[in-house]
Design a protein around this motif. Structure first.
Motif, short mmCIF file in Angstrom:
data_model
loop_
_atom_site.label_atom_id
_atom_site.label_comp_id
_atom_site.label_asym_id
_atom_site.label_seq_id
_atom_site.Cartn_x
_atom_site.Cartn_y
_atom_site.Cartn_z
N LEU A 75 44.37 24.70 28.53
CA LEU A 75 43.52 25.69 29.52
C LEU A 75 44.65 26.18 30.26
CD1 LEU A 75 40.96 25.92 30.12
CD2 LEU A 75 40.67 24.27 31.57
N SER A 76 45.57 26.05 30.93
CA SER A 76 46.42 27.14 31.96
C SER A 76 46.32 28.04 31.04
CB SER A 76 47.28 26.38 31.92
OG SER A 76 47.08 24.92 32.72
N VAL A 77 47.28 27.98 29.43
CA VAL A 77 47.37 29.05 28.77
C VAL A 77 46.75 30.23 28.35
CG1 VAL A 77 48.66 30.13 26.85
CG2 VAL A 77 49.81 27.64 28.44
N VAL A 78 45.62 29.42 27.89
CA VAL A 78 44.26 30.26 27.96
C VAL A 78 43.90 31.27 28.86
CG1 VAL A 78 42.03 30.16 26.40
CG2 VAL A 78 43.56 29.10 25.94
N LEU A 79 44.15 30.54 29.90
CA LEU A 79 42.99 31.30 30.65
C LEU A 79 44.16 32.76 31.78
CD1 LEU A 79 41.65 27.94 32.93
CD2 LEU A 79 39.98 30.09 32.33
N LYS A 80 45.15 32.32 31.92
CA LYS A 80 47.11 33.54 32.20
C LYS A 80 46.00 34.25 30.55
CE LYS A 80 49.75 30.45 34.27
NZ LYS A 80 50.87 29.16 34.04
N GLU A 81 46.60 34.38 29.58
CA GLU A 81 45.75 34.86 29.02
C GLU A 81 44.80 36.16 29.08
OE1 GLU A 81 45.95 32.76 24.57
OE2 GLU A 81 48.23 33.09 24.48
N LEU A 82 43.78 35.35 29.09
CA LEU A 82 42.23 35.99 29.57
C LEU A 82 42.89 37.10 30.65
CD1 LEU A 82 39.81 33.21 28.95
CD2 LEU A 82 39.93 35.23 27.14
N GLU A 83 42.78 36.39 31.98
CA GLU A 83 43.74 37.07 32.97
C GLU A 83 44.03 38.34 32.98
OE1 GLU A 83 45.31 35.96 37.70
OE2 GLU A 83 45.64 35.14 36.33
N ALA A 84 45.46 37.80 32.18
CA ALA A 84 45.90 39.50 31.78
C ALA A 84 45.85 40.41 30.93
CB ALA A 84 47.66 38.44 31.02
N ASP A 85 44.64 39.94 30.65
CA ASP A 85 43.62 40.77 29.47
C ASP A 85 42.71 41.37 30.72
OD1 ASP A 85 44.97 41.05 26.87
OD2 ASP A 85 44.41 39.32 26.96
N ALA A 86 42.76 41.25 31.52
CA ALA A 86 41.35 41.28 32.28
C ALA A 86 39.85 41.34 32.08
CB ALA A 86 41.65 42.86 32.78
N LEU A 87 39.81 39.73 31.44
CA LEU A 87 38.50 40.39 31.25
C LEU A 87 37.74 38.56 31.71
CD1 LEU A 87 38.98 38.77 26.96
CD2 LEU A 87 38.08 40.92 28.46
N ILE A 88 38.80 38.14 32.78
CA ILE A 88 38.33 36.97 33.87
C ILE A 88 39.38 37.20 35.40
CG2 ILE A 88 37.72 35.14 32.22
CD1 ILE A 88 40.45 33.58 33.06
N ILE A 89 38.90 37.08 35.98
CA ILE A 89 39.55 36.70 37.71
C ILE A 89 39.89 35.53 38.32
CG2 ILE A 89 39.63 37.61 39.77
CD1 ILE A 89 36.71 39.44 38.98
N ARG A 90 40.88 35.49 38.60
CA ARG A 90 41.31 34.14 39.29
C ARG A 90 41.37 34.33 40.84
NH1 ARG A 90 46.72 31.72 40.96
NH2 ARG A 90 46.62 29.59 39.67
N LYS A 91 40.64 33.50 41.87
CA LYS A 91 40.65 33.57 42.74
C LYS A 91 41.28 32.21 42.88
CE LYS A 91 37.71 34.66 46.36
NZ LYS A 91 37.09 34.98 47.72
N GLU A 92 42.15 32.18 44.58
CA GLU A 92 43.21 31.12 44.39
C GLU A 92 43.28 30.86 46.45
OE1 GLU A 92 47.58 29.54 44.82
OE2 GLU A 92 47.57 31.26 43.53
N TYR A 93 42.36 30.51 46.69
CA TYR A 93 41.81 29.36 48.36
C TYR A 93 43.40 29.20 48.65
CZ TYR A 93 37.76 30.95 46.85
OH TYR A 93 36.05 31.43 46.31
N PRO A 94 43.60 29.36 49.52
CA PRO A 94 45.00 29.22 50.67
C PRO A 94 44.36 28.04 50.66
CG PRO A 94 44.03 31.07 52.16
CD PRO A 94 43.33 30.57 50.29
N GLN A 95 44.83 26.85 50.90
CA GLN A 95 44.16 25.23 51.32
C GLN A 95 45.27 24.37 50.55
OE1 GLN A 95 40.45 25.83 50.32
NE2 GLN A 95 40.18 23.67 49.17
N VAL A 96 45.41 23.36 50.95
CA VAL A 96 45.70 21.64 50.29
C VAL A 96 44.51 21.17 50.53
CG1 VAL A 96 47.46 19.84 51.12
CG2 VAL A 96 47.69 22.14 51.67
#
Length: 113
Positions: free
Chosen positions: A60-81
């Protein structure tokens, strides 16, 4: 668009618009991820994993990275713990959803009873 314009003679199919599209959405999970994001708008990694069933965490992680690299999805990271990451469709990814709906309709018409 007819077949000649999408796959002109004398050109390897992989070098056509059709080949390009398949390179973006081909594979076992890409279309499923795009569809899940279209239905749910925003999902976290574990939520996607639940929607897809038997996919491995790393796959899943690999596929998500591929989709993000192809600009099909947006990954939003929140700075929290602990870290929080959400995935959603980009406008490019959203533009593929009518294609996925067409595939779904075809399946409904042709799936064995």
């Amino acid at each position: 668009m007819n077949q000649e314009t999408c796959a002109p003679g004398g050109v390897a199919l992989g070098d056509t618009a059709f080949g390009y599209t398949l390179s973006l959405i081909g594979g076992k999970y890409k279309m499923l991820i795009l569809y899940a994001l279209a239905e749910n708008k925003v999902l976290r990694h574990n939520e996607l994993k639940r929607h897809l069933g038997g996919i491995a965490f790393k796959t899943l992680s690999v596929v998500l990275k591929e989709l993000e690299a192809d600009a099909l999805i947006i990954r939003k990271e929140y700075p929290q713990v602990p870290p929080k990451v959400e995935y959603s469709l980009s406008s490019k990814g959203t533009s593929l959803i009518p294609v996925l709906h067409t595939l779904c309709e075809w399946g409904e018409r042709h799936q064995p009873a």
